[in-house]
Structure formats: C-alpha cells, structure tokens
Scaffold this motif. Sequence first.
Motif, PDB file in Angstrom:
ATOM      1  N   PHE A 133     -14.219   6.204   3.727  1.00 18.78           N
ATOM      2  CA  PHE A 133     -12.888   6.403   4.298  1.00 18.78           C
ATOM      3  C   PHE A 133     -12.402   5.133   4.994  1.00 18.78           C
ATOM      4  O   PHE A 133     -11.254   4.698   4.805  1.00 18.78           O
ATOM      5  N   THR A 134     -13.273   4.534   5.767  1.00 16.79           N
ATOM      6  CA  THR A 134     -12.898   3.314   6.485  1.00 16.79           C
ATOM      7  C   THR A 134     -12.521   2.200   5.516  1.00 16.79           C
ATOM      8  O   THR A 134     -11.505   1.500   5.710  1.00 16.79           O
ATOM      9  N   ASP A 135     -13.332   2.028   4.461  1.00 21.08           N
ATOM     10  CA  ASP A 135     -13.041   0.991   3.465  1.00 21.08           C
ATOM     11  C   ASP A 135     -11.704   1.224   2.767  1.00 21.08           C
ATOM     12  O   ASP A 135     -11.050   0.283   2.318  1.00 21.08           O
ATOM     13  N   ALA A 136     -11.304   2.502   2.662  1.00 13.12           N
ATOM     14  CA  ALA A 136     -10.045   2.843   2.000  1.00 13.12           C
ATOM     15  C   ALA A 136      -8.859   2.835   2.964  1.00 13.12           C
ATOM     16  O   ALA A 136      -7.736   3.190   2.576  1.00 13.12           O
ATOM     17  N   GLY A 137      -9.121   2.443   4.224  1.00 10.94           N
ATOM     18  CA  GLY A 137      -8.048   2.410   5.208  1.00 10.94           C
ATOM     19  C   GLY A 137      -7.674   3.781   5.742  1.00 10.94           C
ATOM     20  O   GLY A 137      -6.560   3.980   6.238  1.00 10.94           O
ATOM     21  N   ILE A 138      -8.586   4.710   5.660  1.00  9.34           N
ATOM     22  CA  ILE A 138      -8.356   6.085   6.123  1.00  9.34           C
ATOM     23  C   ILE A 138      -9.166   6.322   7.391  1.00  9.34           C
ATOM     24  O   ILE A 138     -10.345   5.966   7.460  1.00  9.34           O
ATOM     25  N   ASP A 139      -8.556   6.913   8.381  1.00 10.12           N
ATOM     26  CA  ASP A 139      -9.257   7.237   9.619  1.00 10.12           C
ATOM     27  C   ASP A 139     -10.168   8.445   9.364  1.00 10.12           C
ATOM     28  O   ASP A 139      -9.684   9.536   9.035  1.00 10.12           O
ATOM     29  N   PRO A 140     -11.475   8.297   9.508  1.00  6.51           N
ATOM     30  CA  PRO A 140     -12.377   9.430   9.267  1.00  6.51           C
ATOM     31  C   PRO A 140     -12.045  10.650  10.117  1.00  6.51           C
ATOM     32  O   PRO A 140     -12.318  11.792   9.706  1.00  6.51           O
ATOM     33  N   ALA A 141     -11.456  10.449  11.289  1.00  7.04           N
ATOM     34  CA  ALA A 141     -11.113  11.569  12.160  1.00  7.04           C
ATOM     35  C   ALA A 141     -10.090  12.501  11.516  1.00  7.04           C
ATOM     36  O   ALA A 141      -9.967  13.669  11.902  1.00  7.04           O
ATOM     37  N   GLU A 142      -9.345  11.987  10.541  1.00  9.08           N
ATOM     38  CA  GLU A 142      -8.370  12.818   9.838  1.00  9.08           C
ATOM     39  C   GLU A 142      -9.013  13.641   8.717  1.00  9.08           C
ATOM     40  O   GLU A 142      -8.396  14.578   8.211  1.00  9.08           O
ATOM     41  N   ARG A 143     -10.252  13.274   8.364  1.00 10.24           N
ATOM     42  CA  ARG A 143     -10.843  13.852   7.159  1.00 10.24           C
ATOM     43  C   ARG A 143     -12.163  14.585   7.376  1.00 10.24           C
ATOM     44  O   ARG A 143     -12.623  15.269   6.471  1.00 10.24           O
TER      45      ARG A 143
END
Length: 544
Positions: free
Chosen positions: A160-170
């Motif tokens: 998620f982090t590598d994809a620019g996504i906040d893990p807290a959202e997922r």
Amino acid sequence: MSSDQVQAGGLTVTLRGAAGDASRTALETLGTDGVAARLAAKDATLWGPGAEAEASVRLGWVDLAESSRALLPRIREIAEAKRAAGLDRVVLAGMGGSSLAPEVIAASRGADLVTLDTTDAHQVRRAIGTDLARTVVVVSSKSGGTVETDSHRRAFEQAFTDAGIDPAERVVVVTDPGSPLAGLAAERGYETVLADPDVGGRYSALTAFGLVPSALAGVDVEALLDEAAAVAATLADDDNPALALGAVLGGFGGHDKVVLAGRTPAGLGDWIEQLVAESTGKSGTGLLPVVVEGVDAPGFTPGPDTHLVVYGEDAAPGADTADTLVTGPLGGQFLAWEYATAVAGRLLGIDPFDQPNVQESKDNTKALLESSNNGTLPTGAPLLVDGAVEVHASDPALLGDAKDLAAVLQALVRSVPEDGYLAVMAYLDRDAEGDGRAATVRSGLAALTPRPVTFGWGPRFLHSTGQYHKGGPANGVFAQITGEVTQDLPVPGRPYSFARLQLAQALGDFGALAERGRPAIRLHLRDRVAGLEELSRALGAVRP
C-alpha cells in the motif's frame, strides 16, 4: 436399519444403526449428569479439575448468538464506509479459527472473499498484486502475534505504501483486547473490532473473527446469528440435536475416524475438521476427522473404526448411507458442532479447549529461522531423487529398498498400521496448484489403502489437524510435500522471506513428528509442475 432423529431449532440429527445405539447409551449418562443444562449455563467443571481453569475462560461461545449482536452496528459502519470508498475486494489475512469460518460463511452466501492463510510466496504475491486499488485487508489474529498473519500485514502495508496508499485507509484489524496487534492498530489508526477474549480460536465462528470479514464481503451476518439463536434456545434440553451429535461423537466406541462428507455449505468440512481434531486430539486419544469429496469419493472405504457423518443445509448426497446425518442452516451448524465437540470432550475424558502440542512446531520453526546461516535451512541430503522429486525420510528404513518414487509411495501406504491413517500435508500454492495434481493426491493415495487418508494445506493444517498429528494416537504415517519457490517475497522488517518461512514451518513440523517417532517422508518438488506430474504418474504405477 433403525434410526433415531432429534430435531429442534431448525437443526436435525439423524443416527442410524450402531450410531443410534451408541448415542442412546451416552445420552443416558449425559442426562444423569445434567450435562445439557450445565453446558448451556457455562459450567466450567464439566471436564474435570484439570480443565476447569482453561474452561472458565473459554465458554463465551455458548451465548454468542446474542452477545455478538452488540458488534453489529460497528461492523455495519465499517462495511458501509469501505464499500462507499469503492473497496469491494476483501482479503482476509488469518489462520485457523480466524480464517476457516469466514471462508465458509462467504462461500455459502455467495460472497467474494480472498482468504490468505498461507506462507507460500506465489500465493501471497498474487493476493497483493491483484486489484490493490480496490482492496481492503482484514488482519485477523486472536493472539495478535501469529507469525503468518503478521507477515501478511507487513507485506500489505509495504505494498500500500509503495502504491501511495495510506494503509490506515485499507487495514481492518480483528483481535483480542490487549493483544500486541490491538496496540499496533491503535498506534497506526487502523479500524479495529475487538473479539470476545473468552472464546477460543476454533470456537470463534460467531465472534468478530467470523462476522467482520464476512460482513465486509457483503454477507448478512445478522441472519447467521438468527440461525444460531434458534439452536441456542434448545441447548439446555436433554433431547436437543446438538447433544445427540456430541453423544455419538464421544460415545461411538472404537469409531475414532470421523469421515466428513458434504458439498454444502462449501468448506464446512474443513471448519469441522479443525474444531474436532484440535479439540480432541491429545493425551494419546481423539477423533480424527477425514474430509472426503463425497461418499462416492475415489478410494473411500468405510472401515470398522469409521464413523461416516454426512452434513448439509438440506439432505446431502449419500445421506442414506450415513451413520450420522446433520442438516440445518450454517449458523445453527456452527453452534451445534461447537456444543457437540465440547460434549464429546467430556465423554472422551479430555479438555476440549486446550491445544498442548501446537506450540512444538512453532518453536521448531522459530529456532530454525534464528539459527540458519545466510538464510540457508538444514534440509539435509535426499535419500532418493526421481526426476523433479527429492525424497527425504524421518527414518531411512521407512523407504525399504525403494529405488523410485512409485516404490516410495508403495512403501508409504504399506507402513500404515491396521488402526492408523495416512496424512498428506502440502506446502504449496492452494490457488494455483490446488485445482491440479495436488488436489488428487489424497484420492490417489486413498485408492491404494483401505485406511483413511487426510489432506491438509501447509501451514494452515498446523492450526488444525497438526494438534492431532502429535497429540493424538501414535498410529499416523505422514507425507509432506514441499516445492521450490521461483518468485520469492521478502517479509518487510524481518530477516527472512516467505519462502524461507514456509520451508522452516515444514521442516519444523517434520522435526516435531520425527521427535515423537511418527514415520514421515518429505517429497520436495524441485520443479512444482513437473514434480506434481511425476507424483501423479507414480501414484498410477503403484501396485495396491
């Protein structure tokens, strides 16, 4: 053939012939002791002084049909928010009791749920690399320290982090209050649902562990609780169907191989397998669940120690041949099997809530990972190599004078004692290889021996039948299948990869079996596709 039928709360248990006789005899004893009412009242003294301390904090499952309703508003809130955010692909990272029930619930209700209960690098890679943009991950662990689930969490967080996504959202966490995972989730802002700490993992189908991932996948979990509630209302009665099921499980003398056949609800046999094996397989006794494709499965032969149980939401194929038939909706089946297993534990004289031998393989795995040099694990030299398959054995004498794979398999099946069983444990990719040659290994071996043959995917079986293998009767023979990994995946923040962890788990369990004198072979596939093809050909060449 005479039959007894007990029906209540939408659940029906039918017992035929000797199974009915055994149940009636056991029910007399249970009735005299007031077991039905005492268990419904969560009496922790039912299993003796040695089990009382454990039982006193493991009986919360009895009233989950009502107590879990308090979770529903919070679960709906999370599910609706994730769907509104376009997150419609649900991945469940969990093992054993944290994964088997939700997998059954989703499959039975037609919902899509990706269950990640493996350390196979290929399977983990696929789970992470598919539709990450619309994925929500449920990280589910009662202890909060399950090594497989911790590794899945780390890998998804990195992706998620590598994809620019906040893990807290997922990331959505399900765990017990006060666990290390609960603390981490609070620090990182992960949505969290805390489960009932007075329910053991394998009894947790109707807790947050079963309900959260199922609801996220779109299942009406309140309906599941309603089905369970109908059965719960009958549990204090001396003529309730769950008590009759427990009476025959624990009182059918000599029938210690419980063959489970049923096509619906999908996967229920695997859930029952964990519940019964891990609850009863200890102190040299227990009931061995054998999940088969159906009563018409290739190689299935009822034996004098075999108790054939056919289950289903309705009358299932083969119902007329069953010793015991259990029909009813999924929520009722969950509660009834839990209650019956607890009753069987009393009749067998064991504590149905502990799992004293599960830790052995975990400790071996940890020691191997910590002591291996430069990531190299002590696999040992093979005793035989046939094409793409290496053969290892806990005792070279087990192979006799075998010169090829077919002779190895013949020696294996011939080593199973008259009262024993053969267990196949595959540390492979369940998705990619489960529909191919690996899925036919059980039936292929079963066709070569009249003894029961079980099949488990590694490492998930370690949280299930793994307890029975080491704590149950010493009459099992074991065949481990491992495979070369072509695309490994690191476990972020750990000094090992998924391939190394998976192999360490296989070697750790192999060592635990060897230490206990359980005969075992390991078939290592240098090339998975070629190796499985050679294994299939070898099975066809074995003389029964």
